[in-house]
Motif scaffolding. Structure first.
Motif, mmCIF file in Angstrom:
data_model
loop_
_atom_site.group_PDB
_atom_site.id
_atom_site.type_symbol
_atom_site.label_atom_id
_atom_site.label_comp_id
_atom_site.label_asym_id
_atom_site.label_seq_id
_atom_site.Cartn_x
_atom_site.Cartn_y
_atom_site.Cartn_z
ATOM 1 N N ILE A 79 -96.263 36.877 -50.927
ATOM 2 C CA ILE A 79 -95.863 37.935 -50.010
ATOM 3 C C ILE A 79 -96.098 37.370 -48.625
ATOM 4 C CG2 ILE A 79 -96.366 40.244 -49.137
ATOM 5 C CD1 ILE A 79 -97.052 41.052 -52.019
ATOM 6 N N ASP A 98 -91.986 39.847 -51.038
ATOM 7 C CA ASP A 98 -91.801 40.799 -49.941
ATOM 8 C C ASP A 98 -92.166 40.129 -48.628
ATOM 9 O OD1 ASP A 98 -91.140 43.172 -48.721
ATOM 10 O OD2 ASP A 98 -92.776 44.342 -49.593
ATOM 11 N N LEU A 100 -94.009 41.289 -44.991
ATOM 12 C CA LEU A 100 -94.745 42.322 -44.266
ATOM 13 C C LEU A 100 -94.754 41.980 -42.782
ATOM 14 C CD1 LEU A 100 -97.753 42.777 -46.718
ATOM 15 C CD2 LEU A 100 -95.803 44.310 -46.396
ATOM 16 N N SER A 112 -95.215 47.139 -50.933
ATOM 17 C CA SER A 112 -95.135 45.719 -51.278
ATOM 18 C C SER A 112 -95.761 45.453 -52.648
ATOM 19 C CB SER A 112 -95.844 44.901 -50.199
ATOM 20 O OG SER A 112 -95.634 43.540 -50.381
#
Length: 158
Positions: A79, A98, A100, A112
């Motif tokens: 992520i 994902d 962020l 997420s």
């Protein structure tokens, strides 16, 4: 069973915020945090801990998050984290689960983690159920063809 993860970010404030968020999610277990991607890479190569997820900032000194990801050939789910939205497309092109955008709200962090759950379900489904058929379009109609019935495939110049 908790997902073992590590966190890599050179921004101390972001590191503390994400550590706090991880502690609030019972499905996650933070094994270690790093302020240097080189130290994280060295740890991952030596550790006996099973790391199942990496949270990493894109902009890191010496080795950026993308170079870090590339060193694992997509074997670990990532992520990506950044204060710059322009990295989001690159993150997904590097198969990040994902992206962020800083500052990160807890609500967005939870979203997420839900994506991670979908990733794990898809990965487990692909492992446990081998593909036995494909769909082929012929004269505007889709046909479900069993792989056992295929002798060869030839593409036409259409």
């Amino acid at each position: 069973m908790a997902i073992n993860c590590i966190l890599v970010d050179d921004d101390t404030l972001s590191l503390k915020v994400i550590e706090k968020y991880i502690s609030k999610i019972s499905k996650l277990s933070l094994i270690q945090s790093f302020s240097s991607s080189e130290n994280a890479l060295s740890y991952l190569k030596k550790t006996k801990d099973k790391i199942e997820l990496v949270f990493i900032d894109v902009e890191m000194p010496n080795m950026d998050g993308f170079s870090f990801m590339n060193s694992f050939n997509n074997k670990l789910p990532f992520i990506m984290i950044s204060s710059k939205k322009e990295y989001s497309l690159d993150a997904f092109e590097h198969n990040a689960i994902d992206f962020l955008f800083k500052p990160i709200s807890f609500k967005r962090f939870e979203k997420s983690i839900k994506r991670l759950k979908g990733y794990d379900e898809q990965k487990n489904q692909n492992i446990s159920t081998p593909q036995t058929s494909i769909f082929v379009k012929s004269k505007r109609v889709w046909h479900n063809v069993q792989l056992d019935n295929i002798l060869y495939i030839k593409a036409n110049n259409t």
